[in-house]
Scaffold this motif. Structure first.
Motif, PDB file in Angstrom:
ATOM      1  N   ALA A  95      -2.889 -14.218  -2.209  1.00  0.00           N
ATOM      2  CA  ALA A  95      -2.344 -15.409  -1.423  1.00  0.00           C
ATOM      3  C   ALA A  95      -3.665 -15.599  -0.178  1.00  0.00           C
ATOM      4  CB  ALA A  95      -1.435 -14.843  -0.530  1.00  0.00           C
ATOM      5  N   PRO A  96      -3.456 -16.885   0.252  1.00  0.00           N
ATOM      6  CA  PRO A  96      -4.421 -17.436   1.134  1.00  0.00           C
ATOM      7  C   PRO A  96      -4.152 -16.695   2.556  1.00  0.00           C
ATOM      8  CG  PRO A  96      -2.562 -19.188   0.940  1.00  0.00           C
ATOM      9  CD  PRO A  96      -2.544 -17.955   0.000  1.00  0.00           C
ATOM     10  N   SER A  97      -5.424 -16.550   3.375  1.00  0.00           N
ATOM     11  CA  SER A  97      -4.983 -15.743   4.485  1.00  0.00           C
ATOM     12  C   SER A  97      -5.973 -16.252   5.723  1.00  0.00           C
ATOM     13  CB  SER A  97      -5.183 -13.991   4.295  1.00  0.00           C
ATOM     14  OG  SER A  97      -5.199 -13.827   5.514  1.00  0.00           O
ATOM     15  N   ALA A  98      -5.800 -16.545   6.857  1.00  0.00           N
ATOM     16  CA  ALA A  98      -6.624 -16.598   8.127  1.00  0.00           C
ATOM     17  C   ALA A  98      -7.625 -15.675   8.064  1.00  0.00           C
ATOM     18  CB  ALA A  98      -5.900 -16.880   9.298  1.00  0.00           C
ATOM     19  N   PHE A  99      -8.775 -16.060   8.215  1.00  0.00           N
ATOM     20  CA  PHE A  99      -9.919 -15.099   8.505  1.00  0.00           C
ATOM     21  C   PHE A  99     -10.245 -14.082   7.255  1.00  0.00           C
ATOM     22  CE2 PHE A  99      -9.520 -16.648  12.654  1.00  0.00           C
ATOM     23  CZ  PHE A  99     -10.875 -17.104  12.924  1.00  0.00           C
ATOM     24  N   ASN A 100      -9.434 -14.453   6.158  1.00  0.00           N
ATOM     25  CA  ASN A 100      -9.153 -13.280   4.933  1.00  0.00           C
ATOM     26  C   ASN A 100      -8.550 -12.015   5.572  1.00  0.00           C
ATOM     27  OD1 ASN A 100      -9.397 -12.835   2.240  1.00  0.00           O
ATOM     28  ND2 ASN A 100     -11.421 -12.096   2.462  1.00  0.00           N
ATOM     29  N   ASN A 101      -7.907 -12.195   6.503  1.00  0.00           N
ATOM     30  CA  ASN A 101      -7.421 -10.871   7.215  1.00  0.00           C
ATOM     31  C   ASN A 101      -6.475 -10.006   6.044  1.00  0.00           C
ATOM     32  OD1 ASN A 101      -7.614  -9.508   9.624  1.00  0.00           O
ATOM     33  ND2 ASN A 101      -5.639  -9.258   9.487  1.00  0.00           N
ATOM     34  N   GLN A 102      -5.845 -10.723   5.387  1.00  0.00           N
ATOM     35  CA  GLN A 102      -4.870 -10.368   4.287  1.00  0.00           C
ATOM     36  C   GLN A 102      -3.859  -9.402   5.021  1.00  0.00           C
ATOM     37  OE1 GLN A 102      -7.121  -8.915   1.066  1.00  0.00           O
ATOM     38  NE2 GLN A 102      -8.774 -10.047   1.719  1.00  0.00           N
ATOM     39  N   HIS A 103      -2.825 -10.070   5.742  1.00  0.00           N
ATOM     40  CA  HIS A 103      -2.229  -9.238   6.973  1.00  0.00           C
ATOM     41  C   HIS A 103      -0.986  -8.525   5.916  1.00  0.00           C
ATOM     42  CE1 HIS A 103      -3.628 -11.594  10.214  1.00  0.00           C
ATOM     43  NE2 HIS A 103      -3.639 -12.620   9.365  1.00  0.00           N
ATOM     44  N   TRP A 104      -0.764  -8.784   4.702  1.00  0.00           N
ATOM     45  CA  TRP A 104       0.355  -8.149   4.115  1.00  0.00           C
ATOM     46  C   TRP A 104       0.228  -6.762   3.479  1.00  0.00           C
ATOM     47  CZ3 TRP A 104      -2.108 -12.615   2.860  1.00  0.00           C
ATOM     48  CH2 TRP A 104      -2.999 -12.677   1.977  1.00  0.00           C
ATOM     49  N   ARG A 105       1.429  -6.107   3.799  1.00  0.00           N
ATOM     50  CA  ARG A 105       1.427  -4.677   3.156  1.00  0.00           C
ATOM     51  C   ARG A 105       2.765  -4.483   2.585  1.00  0.00           C
ATOM     52  NH1 ARG A 105      -2.721  -5.333   4.976  1.00  0.00           N
ATOM     53  NH2 ARG A 105      -4.285  -4.114   6.296  1.00  0.00           N
ATOM     54  N   PHE A 106       2.697  -3.625   1.654  1.00  0.00           N
ATOM     55  CA  PHE A 106       3.982  -3.478   0.755  1.00  0.00           C
ATOM     56  C   PHE A 106       4.171  -1.688   0.685  1.00  0.00           C
ATOM     57  CE2 PHE A 106       2.088  -7.200  -0.754  1.00  0.00           C
ATOM     58  CZ  PHE A 106       3.315  -8.460  -0.518  1.00  0.00           C
ATOM     59  N   VAL A 107       5.427  -1.476   1.001  1.00  0.00           N
ATOM     60  CA  VAL A 107       5.618  -0.074   0.746  1.00  0.00           C
ATOM     61  C   VAL A 107       6.806  -0.069  -0.268  1.00  0.00           C
ATOM     62  CG1 VAL A 107       6.281   2.192   1.710  1.00  0.00           C
ATOM     63  CG2 VAL A 107       4.908   0.769   3.078  1.00  0.00           C
ATOM     64  N   TYR A 108       6.809   0.659  -1.301  1.00  0.00           N
ATOM     65  CA  TYR A 108       7.658   0.613  -2.338  1.00  0.00           C
ATOM     66  C   TYR A 108       8.277   1.988  -2.797  1.00  0.00           C
ATOM     67  CZ  TYR A 108       4.501   1.680  -6.320  1.00  0.00           C
ATOM     68  OH  TYR A 108       3.774   2.144  -7.259  1.00  0.00           O
ATOM     69  N   ALA A 109       9.241   1.882  -3.411  1.00  0.00           N
ATOM     70  CA  ALA A 109       9.701   3.115  -4.034  1.00  0.00           C
ATOM     71  C   ALA A 109      10.627   2.820  -5.571  1.00  0.00           C
ATOM     72  CB  ALA A 109      10.985   3.882  -3.361  1.00  0.00           C
ATOM     73  N   THR A 110      10.279   3.672  -6.527  1.00  0.00           N
ATOM     74  CA  THR A 110      10.991   3.118  -7.609  1.00  0.00           C
ATOM     75  C   THR A 110      12.148   4.077  -7.929  1.00  0.00           C
ATOM     76  OG1 THR A 110       9.590   4.841  -9.148  1.00  0.00           O
ATOM     77  CG2 THR A 110       8.677   2.780  -8.713  1.00  0.00           C
ATOM     78  N   ARG A 111      12.925   4.094  -8.900  1.00  0.00           N
ATOM     79  CA  ARG A 111      14.069   4.957  -8.976  1.00  0.00           C
ATOM     80  C   ARG A 111      13.785   6.467  -9.237  1.00  0.00           C
ATOM     81  NH1 ARG A 111      18.546   1.766  -9.516  1.00  0.00           N
ATOM     82  NH2 ARG A 111      19.769   3.649 -10.018  1.00  0.00           N
TER      83      ARG A 111
END
Length: 204
Positions: A58-74
């Motif tokens: 995804a595009p990001s200001a200053f290429n900061n890449q602000h997103w993080r994902f924490v997931y769990a599977t079954r």
């Protein structure tokens, strides 16, 4: 179940009955919607990790890449922790194959200053993820109905990150598998016309 990927050229049948774009756009954008009915089957990493890969670009200001994902599977020990975060209205999401919390870094990496676009950029990453899921025929459903504070506490989220949303990913199931009050809502929703969301020159 492996999901072979091929380009989508037409609107899905269940989408075409409810949505019709006014301009020529790729059907992928219109085919994406938010199903709730899921089978409860586990998902292979080969099916869901590409969704996070799509988010990565995804595009990001200053290429900061602000997103993080924490997931769990079954299959993960943490699965019930994620399920317990859901509000009563999102109990259907317990039938997902993956549950995830979306976070965004509220500061810039290069100077530590507040990043006013952290939610904006993270939303772009989420849309990439949702579109890739739609392309693969998976049910992908974003949610605001969960306990934000408990999510931050139980997932050990650092202070400089904001909890933005949760989402569920799973194999599609027939609407009849949902509680009766949700079955009628298990269809693509339409969108407001451009005249209500796009203005030339000034807000009207």
């Amino acid at each position: 179940m492996q999901h072979p990927v091929s380009p989508q050229r037409d609107l899905d049948e269940d989408v075409a009955d409810h949505r019709s774009p006014d301009h020529d756009i790729d059907p992928l954008f219109v085919n994406r919607w938010s199903p709730r009915a899921m089978t409860g089957e586990p998902l292979e990493e080969a099916d869901f990790l590409p969704l996070f890969e799509a988010a990565r670009w995804a595009p990001s200001a200053f290429n900061n890449q602000h997103w993080r994902f924490v997931y769990a599977t079954r299959e993960d020990d943490e699965w019930e922790t994620f399920v317990d975060l859901l509000s009563e209205g999102n109990a259907w999401a317990a039938d997902a194959g993956v549950l995830a919390v979306i976070l965004s870094k509220t500061t810039f990496d290069h100077n530590g200053q507040p990043a006013p676009v952290h939610s904006f950029d993270t939303g772009a990453a989420w849309e990439n993820l949702a579109l890739e899921g739609a392309r693969r025929g998976l049910a992908v459903h974003g949610m605001a109905g969960f306990d934000y504070e408990r999510a931050a506490e139980e997932l050990d989220v650092p202070e400089e990150f904001a909890v933005e949303a949760m989402f569920a990913v799973g194999e599609r199931a027939p609407p009849e598998t949902l509680p009766e009050d949700l079955q009628e809502r298990e269809q693509p929703s339409d969108r407001k016309p451009l005249s209500e969301i796009v203005f030339q020159g000034r807000f009207e």
